[in-house]
Design an enzyme around this catalytic site. Structure first.
Site, PDB file in Angstrom:
ATOM      1  N   ARG A  56      -5.838   5.413  -7.783  1.00  0.00           N
ATOM      2  CA  ARG A  56      -5.603   6.858  -7.847  1.00  0.00           C
ATOM      3  C   ARG A  56      -5.527   7.336  -9.298  1.00  0.00           C
ATOM      4  NH1 ARG A  56      -0.325   7.409  -4.271  1.00  0.00           N
ATOM      5  NH2 ARG A  56      -0.696   9.656  -4.602  1.00  0.00           N
ATOM      6  N   LEU A  80       0.861  -1.170   0.000  1.00  0.00           N
ATOM      7  CA  LEU A  80       0.000   0.000   0.000  1.00  0.00           C
ATOM      8  C   LEU A  80       0.901   1.224   0.000  1.00  0.00           C
ATOM      9  CD1 LEU A  80      -2.740  -0.841   2.694  1.00  0.00           C
ATOM     10  CD2 LEU A  80      -2.984  -0.944   0.213  1.00  0.00           C
ATOM     11  N   ASP A  81       0.452   2.285  -0.642  1.00  0.00           N
ATOM     12  CA  ASP A  81       1.201   3.532  -0.602  1.00  0.00           C
ATOM     13  C   ASP A  81       1.299   4.032   0.841  1.00  0.00           C
ATOM     14  OD1 ASP A  81       1.380   3.533  -3.382  1.00  0.00           O
ATOM     15  OD2 ASP A  81      -0.508   4.622  -3.598  1.00  0.00           O
ATOM     16  N   LYS A  82       2.303   4.828   1.103  1.00  0.00           N
ATOM     17  CA  LYS A  82       2.522   5.372   2.449  1.00  0.00           C
ATOM     18  C   LYS A  82       1.251   5.979   3.021  1.00  0.00           C
ATOM     19  CE  LYS A  82       4.958   9.106   4.846  1.00  0.00           C
ATOM     20  NZ  LYS A  82       5.915  10.231   4.713  1.00  0.00           N
TER      21      LYS A  82
END
Length: 317
Positions: free
Chosen positions: A236, A137-139
């Site tokens: 996104r 997962l992205d930060k």
């Protein structure tokens, strides 16, 4: 599916003529072929009492023993970082990652990551690739992640993800009114000018996201997104490409924007939302033969829940 330290088997006649590494990969499919080759090269595979070699051709009927040996990865250190463990059994962890926590150590983030936290929570994960993490997962995306506690589980989870058999469902808050749910298709690759970002580009990797509207608010839509593929920044990028960037998304056009038709309080809350409003809300693993699927859910984190509560308070919502 926990690792044993000693494997013993008799090579069946049906594998006669196969190379030793090929035969062992079929006998022990829970381990990757590269891992088996590593054990053979390091002398941990014994064939009829002698050290086996990868290129040995088997006749069938030989007794093979493998001493499972995994060197711990010493690149990363264990750190006492709090973990929200949603599920744990002998082979698997499911953790709920908070926004702001980087998953892997790397340039600019040598410590303070999910990997460091996992190594402190379960030191044996040092013997599993990437401390057992099989996806990312992205930060600034919160939510559920799978962690394998042993080599066999790691291999199986990687295979399931590659087969698109792991269900991954997200909740998102986006700018604008999404008219209806549906399917978002668009090949994703590196942005031609901004190389740290991704984009829908000709020649990119095929990517598909399924969306469903939960509720619309003044200038905002709360929706669910289900991944069919798992490209970098996929949700996104797809939503931004469709004209509905995620609230707070600094990379894809959602940060600092005001929702049309909202009152000043909601507009300010949306403009200042500090991260992309994206949460990995549900994970589903297919059950083994004769077993039911397994699912885990995580509620919306406080920041997203509070933004939606504020949106609900706007007249006309």
């Amino acid at each position: 599916m926990s690792d044993r330290t000693h494997l013993v088997a008799t090579i069946p006649k049906a594998l006669a003529g196969a190379r030793l590494d090929q035969a062992l990969a079929q006998l022990f499919p829970q381990y990757s072929r590269s891992r088996i080759q590593q054990w053979i090269r390091s002398g941990h595979a014994i064939l009829d009492g002698r050290r086996g070699r990868q290129k040995d051709l088997v006749d069938g009927g030989e007794r093979v023993e493998i001493q499972i040996h995994v060197e711990p990865d010493e690149r990363w250190i264990a750190e006492p970082i709090e973990l929200n463990v949603v599920h744990e059994d002998e082979s698997l962890l499911v953790v709920n990652k908070p926004a702001g926590l980087v998953v892997h150590p790397g340039a600019g983030n040598p410590a303070g990551t999910l990997v460091n936290a996992l190594l402190h929570y379960r030191p044996a994960l040092a013997k599993v690739p990437r401390a057992g993490i099989v996806h990312r997962l992205d930060k600034d995306t919160s939510g559920l992640m799978l962690v394998a506690k042993d080599l066999a589980t790691h291999k199986r989870l990687v295979e399931l993800i590659a087969e698109r058999a792991v269900g991954r469902e997200y909740e998102a808050i986006v700018l604008g009114h999404v008219i209806s749910g549906g399917r978002l298709d668009g090949a994703i690759g590196r942005h031609p000018l901004k190389r740290t970002r991704m984009a829908v580009v000709p020649g990119g990797r095929v990517a598909t996201t399924h969306i469903r509207v939960i509720r619309r608010y003044p200038g905002l839509t709360h929706l669910k997104a289900r991944l069919e593929t798992g490209r970098t920044h996929q949700i996104r990028v797809h939503l931004a490409h469709a004209g509905h960037p995620l609230v707070g998304d600094r990379s894809y056009g959602g940060y600092g924007k005001s929702p049309l038709g909202a009152d000043p309080v909601l507009k300010q809350a949306v403009r200042s939302f500090p991260r992309q409003a994206l949460h990995a809300a549900k994970l589903t693993l297919p059950g083994s033969e004769g077993e039911a699927d397994r699912s885990w859910s995580a509620p919306l984190p406080a920041d997203m829940a509070e933004l939606l509560e504020l949106a609900r308070s706007v007249p006309g919502s």
